[in-house]
Design an enzyme around this catalytic site. Structure first.
Site, PDB file in Angstrom:
ATOM      1  N   ASP A  25      32.968  37.577  43.453  1.00 22.37           N
ATOM      2  CA  ASP A  25      32.914  36.153  43.127  1.00 22.37           C
ATOM      3  C   ASP A  25      32.750  35.294  44.374  1.00 22.37           C
ATOM      4  OD1 ASP A  25      33.297  36.595  40.333  1.00 22.37           O
ATOM      5  OD2 ASP A  25      35.397  37.044  40.776  1.00 22.37           O
TER       6      ASP A  25
ATOM      7  N   ASP B 113      33.079  41.910  48.037  1.00 19.49           N
ATOM      8  CA  ASP B 113      33.726  41.058  47.048  1.00 19.49           C
ATOM      9  C   ASP B 113      32.629  40.571  46.105  1.00 19.49           C
ATOM     10  OD1 ASP B 113      35.802  39.415  45.880  1.00 19.49           O
ATOM     11  OD2 ASP B 113      34.850  37.722  46.894  1.00 19.49           O
TER      12      ASP B 113
END
Length: 218
Positions: free
Chosen positions: A9, A7
């Protein structure tokens, strides 16, 4: 080929690039400051709460791309990378990416944030493969719509399945690093799920299932 999925963010980055892009638009007076800031903050809180209506959010977030031509957008994006993204880079994240490179794993960022914002960030991090929400582009201009399925929650699994089918690869031995309970559908699909600076909901699930919990901050 062993996949190492990340991922973006609040995982590889010490912050949220999607929300930061909205802040940048406000600070540069590209959008209406008060109204846009309130909506940007509200959607971000809904995301954190696990209550985000992704299509409603994208209808909001992609409109500024549709209102301006590509040359303007690219100039603003360069400023955004310098002002907002570089301060979010983390040495420990770079070390983690390097570790997986040394293991000869194939690196991929898989993010709900749109490709216009995230593609140069993936390049900055040296990650070749990117699955991101795709803003619709017609004749070199964004329409404000999306192409295909947003890579959010179960959509990440669907988008990754499509990529695996097109490449003939599999999730055997795969890793996935994320901070968010929104990524539980994909975390549950891989052999090596890792919670990174997790939100409280993800941390609880990780502890319950014996998943590693780590921090890339500091």
């Amino acid at each position: 080929m062993t996949l190492a999925l990340f991922d973006l963010d609040n995982t590889l980055l010490a912050g949220d690039s999607d929300h930061a892009w909205g802040e940048f638009l406000v600070e540069e007076a590209i959008v209406d400051a008060g109204e846009y800031q309130r909506a940007n903050d509200r959607f971000y809180q809904e995301y954190l709460n696990g209550e985000l209506d992704i299509m409603r959010y994208l209808n909001f977030a992609l409109q500024p791309l549709a209102r301006h031509d590509m040359n303007e957008l690219l100039l603003w994006r360069d400023q955004f990378l310098e002002q907002k993204i570089r301060p979010m880079l983390q040495r420990k994240a770079t070390d983690l990416l390097d570790y997986h490179r040394e293991q000869r794993h194939t690196l991929m960022i898989i993010t709900a944030t749109n490709r216009f914002v995230t593609e140069p960030i993936a390049e900055l991090l040296g990650v070749e493969h990117l699955i991101a929400t795709e803003p619709e582009l017609v004749n070199g201009r964004f329409t404000g719509g999306i192409a295909g399925i947003p890579s959010f929650q179960n959509g990440k699994v669907e988008r990754l399945d499509d990529w695996l089918a097109s490449t003939g690869e599999s999730l055997e031995g795969a890793w996935f690093y994320s901070d968010s309970h929104n990524d539980l559908p994909l975390l549950r699909q891989v052999d090596h799920p890792v919670a990174v600076d997790p939100d409280p909901n993800l941390e609880a699930v990780a502890r319950e299932n014996g998943w590693p919990v780590m921090s890339l901050r500091g």
